[in-house]
Design a protein around this motif. Structure first.
Motif, mmCIF file in Angstrom:
data_model
loop_
_atom_site.group_PDB
_atom_site.id
_atom_site.type_symbol
_atom_site.label_atom_id
_atom_site.label_comp_id
_atom_site.label_asym_id
_atom_site.label_seq_id
_atom_site.Cartn_x
_atom_site.Cartn_y
_atom_site.Cartn_z
ATOM 1 N N MET A 204 0.818 -1.224 0.000
ATOM 2 C CA MET A 204 0.000 0.000 0.000
ATOM 3 C C MET A 204 0.848 1.270 0.000
ATOM 4 S SD MET A 204 -3.265 -0.234 -0.017
ATOM 5 C CE MET A 204 -4.767 -0.697 0.802
ATOM 6 N N PHE A 224 -10.585 -0.645 9.669
ATOM 7 C CA PHE A 224 -9.720 -1.833 9.585
ATOM 8 C C PHE A 224 -8.261 -1.341 9.616
ATOM 9 C CE2 PHE A 224 -13.589 -2.489 7.131
ATOM 10 C CZ PHE A 224 -14.108 -3.641 7.687
ATOM 11 N N ALA A 225 -7.985 -0.496 10.601
ATOM 12 C CA ALA A 225 -6.760 0.327 10.581
ATOM 13 C C ALA A 225 -5.481 -0.475 10.770
ATOM 14 C CB ALA A 225 -6.852 1.394 11.653
ATOM 15 N N TYR A 226 -5.569 -1.657 11.429
ATOM 16 C CA TYR A 226 -4.379 -2.471 11.717
ATOM 17 C C TYR A 226 -3.411 -1.604 12.534
ATOM 18 C CZ TYR A 226 -0.717 -5.980 10.572
ATOM 19 O OH TYR A 226 0.275 -6.929 10.594
ATOM 20 N N ALA A 229 -0.944 2.559 9.636
ATOM 21 C CA ALA A 229 0.033 3.198 8.751
ATOM 22 C C ALA A 229 -0.602 4.383 8.009
ATOM 23 C CB ALA A 229 0.594 2.176 7.760
ATOM 24 N N PHE A 230 -1.869 4.241 7.598
ATOM 25 C CA PHE A 230 -2.516 5.348 6.883
ATOM 26 C C PHE A 230 -2.740 6.546 7.808
ATOM 27 C CE2 PHE A 230 -3.412 2.383 3.467
ATOM 28 C CZ PHE A 230 -3.331 3.206 2.352
ATOM 29 N N ASP A 246 -10.207 -0.593 14.694
ATOM 30 C CA ASP A 246 -9.848 -1.989 14.415
ATOM 31 C C ASP A 246 -10.421 -2.847 15.532
ATOM 32 O OD1 ASP A 246 -7.492 -3.389 12.458
ATOM 33 O OD2 ASP A 246 -8.147 -4.559 14.198
ATOM 34 N N LEU A 247 -10.845 -4.042 15.149
ATOM 35 C CA LEU A 247 -11.431 -4.976 16.115
ATOM 36 C C LEU A 247 -10.398 -5.431 17.152
ATOM 37 C CD1 LEU A 247 -14.189 -6.283 16.414
ATOM 38 C CD2 LEU A 247 -13.480 -8.052 14.799
ATOM 39 N N ALA A 248 -9.144 -5.473 16.746
ATOM 40 C CA ALA A 248 -8.105 -6.051 17.600
ATOM 41 C C ALA A 248 -7.401 -4.965 18.412
ATOM 42 C CB ALA A 248 -7.093 -6.799 16.739
ATOM 43 N N GLU A 274 -13.105 -1.659 17.978
ATOM 44 C CA GLU A 274 -14.536 -1.877 17.741
ATOM 45 C C GLU A 274 -14.736 -2.514 16.368
ATOM 46 O OE1 GLU A 274 -17.460 -2.603 18.418
ATOM 47 O OE2 GLU A 274 -18.231 -0.777 19.388
ATOM 48 N N ASP A 275 -15.870 -3.152 16.203
ATOM 49 C CA ASP A 275 -16.250 -3.663 14.895
ATOM 50 C C ASP A 275 -16.581 -2.469 13.983
ATOM 51 O OD1 ASP A 275 -17.504 -5.646 12.965
ATOM 52 O OD2 ASP A 275 -19.217 -4.373 13.450
ATOM 53 N N THR A 276 -16.125 -2.543 12.748
ATOM 54 C CA THR A 276 -16.311 -1.423 11.821
ATOM 55 C C THR A 276 -17.769 -1.015 11.675
ATOM 56 O OG1 THR A 276 -14.307 -1.716 10.541
ATOM 57 C CG2 THR A 276 -16.177 -0.849 9.358
ATOM 58 N N PRO A 297 -10.594 -3.741 4.291
ATOM 59 C CA PRO A 297 -10.896 -4.920 5.115
ATOM 60 C C PRO A 297 -10.051 -6.127 4.750
ATOM 61 C CG PRO A 297 -12.559 -4.645 3.424
ATOM 62 C CD PRO A 297 -11.620 -3.479 3.282
ATOM 63 N N PRO A 298 -9.956 -7.107 5.662
ATOM 64 C CA PRO A 298 -9.244 -8.343 5.316
ATOM 65 C C PRO A 298 -10.087 -9.132 4.321
ATOM 66 C CG PRO A 298 -10.289 -8.548 7.463
ATOM 67 C CD PRO A 298 -10.561 -7.152 6.987
HETATM 68 C C1 SAM Z 1 -5.939 -5.942 5.835
HETATM 69 S S1 SAM Z 1 -5.713 -5.403 7.494
HETATM 70 C C2 SAM Z 1 -5.839 -3.672 7.210
HETATM 71 C C3 SAM Z 1 -4.525 -3.043 6.777
HETATM 72 C C4 SAM Z 1 -4.405 -1.544 6.970
HETATM 73 N N1 SAM Z 1 -5.415 -0.817 6.240
HETATM 74 C C5 SAM Z 1 -3.011 -1.072 6.552
HETATM 75 O O1 SAM Z 1 -2.819 -0.631 5.417
HETATM 76 O O2 SAM Z 1 -2.091 -1.211 7.376
HETATM 77 C C6 SAM Z 1 -7.228 -5.895 8.227
HETATM 78 C C7 SAM Z 1 -7.490 -5.437 9.707
HETATM 79 O O3 SAM Z 1 -8.916 -5.544 9.873
HETATM 80 C C8 SAM Z 1 -9.190 -5.866 11.232
HETATM 81 N N2 SAM Z 1 -10.579 -6.354 11.281
HETATM 82 C C9 SAM Z 1 -11.083 -7.534 10.836
HETATM 83 N N3 SAM Z 1 -12.424 -7.575 10.988
HETATM 84 C C10 SAM Z 1 -12.792 -6.366 11.512
HETATM 85 C C11 SAM Z 1 -14.044 -5.786 11.871
HETATM 86 N N4 SAM Z 1 -15.176 -6.447 11.697
HETATM 87 N N5 SAM Z 1 -14.031 -4.530 12.346
HETATM 88 C C12 SAM Z 1 -12.879 -3.847 12.525
HETATM 89 N N6 SAM Z 1 -11.676 -4.352 12.187
HETATM 90 C C13 SAM Z 1 -11.622 -5.593 11.711
HETATM 91 C C14 SAM Z 1 -8.132 -6.847 11.596
HETATM 92 O O4 SAM Z 1 -7.937 -6.871 13.016
HETATM 93 C C15 SAM Z 1 -6.894 -6.302 10.818
HETATM 94 O O5 SAM Z 1 -6.113 -5.489 11.659
#
Ligand code: SAM
Length: 395
Positions: A204, A224-226, A229-230, A246-248, A274-276, A297-298
């Motif tokens: 990315m 889905f911030a992980y 980085a953005f 992010d959920l995690a 939180e869930d998106t 999203p993943p």
């Molecule tokens: C593909 S990574 C995102 C990468 C990020 N955009 C970046 O460029 O670094 C997916 C992230 O989505 C999160 N995730 C998965 N399901 C989710 C949900 N329902 N709500 C929020 N986050 C979620 C995961 O914990 C993971 O950190």
């Protein structure tokens, strides 16, 4: 060395391998083959040699490494790696030391990815059939790239049912602290022993570069911030506020650490575990609005589809568009190779219609040039990124 085992392929595979395609599927094998990891000569039904590969089991019968009757030896491997390195010298900027050095099929090394993370290299294999090449590969990385450590991990294809072997260290000592890498001058912490997802998605990087001029003064939502980085890139380029969801919770701790690494105060930057969909719903009800939103999203969680293009994408795009102000920018990404650009674009269009806004496509982007896609391997073009401007239609 004795005669190599032969893998005789049907007419269909003969055509594809003849064009440079690097995979042989089990259903294309007429007879022969080898044990996983064994060098095989790939021949057509008349006995003509098409190439040299490594046999496997599971969803591939063999990966083709040379399209000639020539050995998979250290000399060939070094020449292939040098070609891969020459491309990165051309396309990776000086302020970046976290990038992909070898992109598997697309750099002539099927099933093998090598990422550089500062003075480390992380090798990711699609299966243990490539293990016979590891010693020469690690040696080249140490001798030619001067890395201080090489870590190995696995990322099997979702079509492969086999269990993943554990990762291990191929060279060096485990780092005492997270390795800090630079991306366009910004700093990010990665865990090289936790591959393949070490904490930064280098594919990315070009998208983050593209967006640099558009952050100043903006309120940014990163879904889905992980490790964010953005958000770090946005904050470093003048965003007024970022909100990373992010959920995690543990990845958000790493996100905060990335802000600290770049000496960015976090007062104006929120991190929400939180869930998106739940977060979007609450933001909308509270009337919170943004100027920029990133939705990345993943695609898969170990073989099981997490997001359905038909169902979830339009809903996700609609819910995000509803918290964007008129004229806001929406960045949508999918790394799901199986999702065609046409279906992806259709889902975005459906989502915007559902939210009652008009969309203008500003850019269609993909992975950066250190993640090249071979023209004979359509699977190589997996990343789809769309940057859109959304606007309430004039009445
Ligand atoms: C593909 S990574 C995102 C990468 C990020 N955009 C970046 O460029 O670094 C997916 C992230 O989505 C999160 N995730 C998965 N399901 C989710 C949900 N329902 N709500 C929020 N986050 C979620 C995961 O914990 C993971 O950190």
């Amino acid at each position: 060395m004795g005669r190599l085992p032969e893998l005789v392929v049907n007419g269909y595979a003969e055509q594809w391998v003849g064009r440079g395609f690097p995979w042989v599927y089990p259903k294309e094998v007429v007879r022969g083959g080898g044990r996983p990891g064994e060098q095989v000569s790939i021949v057509d039904r008349r006995g003509r040699v098409l190439g040299r590969g490594l046999a496997d089991r599971g969803f591939l019968a063999a990966r083709v490494f040379r399209h000639a009757d020539a050995p998979l030896d250290a000399l060939w491997l070094a020449a292939t790696l040098e070609r891969a390195r020459a491309l990165r010298r051309l396309v990776v900027d000086e302020a970046t030391d976290g990038f992909r050095l070898v992109n598997a099929e697309n750099d002539g090394l099927p099933g093998i990815r090598v990422d550089r993370w500062a003075d480390w290299a992380v090798v990711t294999l699609d299966s243990d059939a490539m293990v016979p090449l590891l010693d020469d590969l690690a040696q080249w990385l140490v001798d030619e790239e001067g890395v201080s450590g090489v870590a190995l991990c696995y990322r099997p294809d979702p079509r492969d049912e086999r269990t993943v072997p554990p990762g291990r260290l191929l060279h060096g000592e485990p780092p005492e602290a997270p390795v800090v890498v630079r991306e366009r001058g910004l700093r990010f912490a990665v865990d090289v022993l936790d591959g393949p997802d070490v904490g930064l998605y280098a594919d990315m990087r070009q998208v983050r570069a593209l967006l640099e001029p558009y952050w100043a003064g903006a309120r940014v939502l990163n879904l889905f911030a992980y490790t964010a980085a953005f958000s770090v890139a946005a904050a470093a380029h003048g965003a007024a506020h970022t909100h990373s969801v992010d959920l995690a919770a543990p990845v958000l701790e790493r996100a905060r650490a990335n802000f600290a690494l770049n000496e960015l105060p976090t007062d104006e930057h929120l991190f929400e575990a939180e869930d998106t969909f739940k977060a979007l719903d609450r933001l909308r009800r509270r009337g919170v609005r943004f100027d920029r939103a990133i939705v990345d999203p993943p695609s898969f969680s170990r073989g099981k589809a997490t997001f359905s293009a038909k169902k979830d994408w339009p809903r996700l795009v609609a819910a995000t568009a509803r918290v964007l102000d008129d004229g806001g920018l929406l960045v949508v990404a999918s790394n799901q190779g199986e999702l065609s650009p046409k279906v992806f674009d259709g889902a975005i269009s459906d989502g915007l219609r559902k939210a009652g806004v008009a969309g203008q496509l500003l850019w269609a982007a993909g992975q950066g040039p250190d993640f090249p896609a071979s023209t004979v391997f359509p699977e190589g073009r997996y990343l789809k990124v769309r940057v859109l401007r959304v606007a309430s239609p004039a009445r």
